[in-house]
Enzyme design. Structure first.
Site, PDB file in Angstrom:
ATOM      1  CD  GLU A   1      -1.515  -4.783  -1.405  1.00 51.60           C
ATOM      2  OE1 GLU A   1      -1.223  -5.612  -2.286  1.00 51.60           O
ATOM      3  OE2 GLU A   1      -1.314  -4.974  -0.196  1.00 51.60           O
TER       4      GLU A   1
ATOM      5  CB  THR B   1      -1.936  -1.016   8.764  1.00 54.32           C
ATOM      6  OG1 THR B   1      -2.522  -1.861   7.778  1.00 54.32           O
ATOM      7  CG2 THR B   1      -0.424  -1.163   8.751  1.00 54.32           C
TER       8      THR B   1
ATOM      9  CB  SER C   1      -0.927   0.007   1.222  1.00 47.70           C
ATOM     10  OG  SER C   1      -1.901  -1.005   1.127  1.00 47.70           O
TER      11      SER C   1
ATOM     12  CB  SER D   1      -4.687   0.845   5.846  1.00 49.69           C
ATOM     13  OG  SER D   1      -4.812  -0.350   6.594  1.00 49.69           O
ATOM     14  N   GLY D   2      -5.705  -1.480   3.473  1.00 51.29           N
ATOM     15  CA  GLY D   2      -6.810  -2.364   3.115  1.00 51.29           C
ATOM     16  C   GLY D   2      -7.667  -2.723   4.307  1.00 51.29           C
ATOM     17  CB  SER D   3      -6.894  -4.462   7.473  1.00 48.55           C
ATOM     18  OG  SER D   3      -5.809  -3.705   8.005  1.00 48.55           O
ATOM     19  N   GLY D   4      -7.537  -1.261   7.242  1.00 45.66           N
ATOM     20  CA  GLY D   4      -7.837  -0.090   8.056  1.00 45.66           C
ATOM     21  C   GLY D   4      -7.340  -0.224   9.474  1.00 45.66           C
TER      22      GLY D   4
END
Length: 202
Positions: A169, A100, A56, A95-98
């Site tokens: 991503e 990180t 990311s 951030s994919g998961s939010g």
């Protein structure tokens, strides 16, 4: 690996088509109001800072470079030449998961300073999403969704899938390139304008 497997590249082509379908869904699900808010923040910002970890982070660096080509003041958090963030600045967190930790911790610092925080994530109800002024939600499987990935493989539902956070991503990269395209249209920037700011020391 057999010669037949090497020449057909079935899984390679299927993975590309999987991503194409995913990107179509991402585009359809985008929230226009959130995008307008993001564009407004970017255009009004004194400076734009980009945060991201791992892959990311690489997406963020490409976005920061394109912002610079547009003539906007952009920086990548963590670089040695990056200045201090101020209340008039915008911070874009990817951030994919939010969840990180490094990204959410830096996002909180930005908010404490008074900067505007924009998050690009697949989970708007995440730690970074909940503290952001604007959230762009890009649906995709994050690195935390390992269980579902393995389960689908065990059941034989898919023999190919993009690994770990790749779906997010790739979606974030395409989305942010589209943001640049929209900014080019809004600002009336020309190809010559962008080329004039491209590096000439290589």
């Amino acid at each position: 690996m057999t010669e037949e497997n090497m020449t057909e590249c079935k899984h390679l082509k299927s993975s590309i088509l999987l991503m194409v379908g995913h990107l179509e869904k991402v585009a359809q699900d985008l929230d226009n109001e959130s995008i307008k808010e993001m564009l407004d923040h970017l255009l009004k910002a004194r400076r734009i800072f980009v945060i991201g970890a791992g892959r990311s982070g690489l997406v963020g660096r490409a976005f920061a470079m394109r912002l610079m080509h547009l003539g906007l003041s952009s920086h990548v958090v963590g670089e040695t030449t990056t200045p201090a963030v101020s209340a008039n600045d915008v911070v874009v967190a990817i951030s994919g998961s939010g969840q990180t930790r490094s990204v959410s911790d830096l996002g909180k610092i930005a908010k404490d300073i008074g900067a505007t925080l924009i998050s690009i994530t697949s989970n708007k109800d995440s730690k970074i999403g909940n503290m952001s002024d604007t959230v762009i939600e890009l649906q995709g499987r994050s690195k935390d969704d390992v269980g579902g990935y393995v389960e689908r493989h065990m059941r034989g539902e898919y023999t190919y899938l993009t690994p770990l956070g790749t779906s997010f991503e790739t979606s974030a990269s395409v989305f942010l390139d589209a943001v640049i395209a929209e900014l080019i249209f809004i600002t009336g920037a020309s190809e010559a304008d962008l080329k004039s700011r491209h590096t000439n020391i290589e």
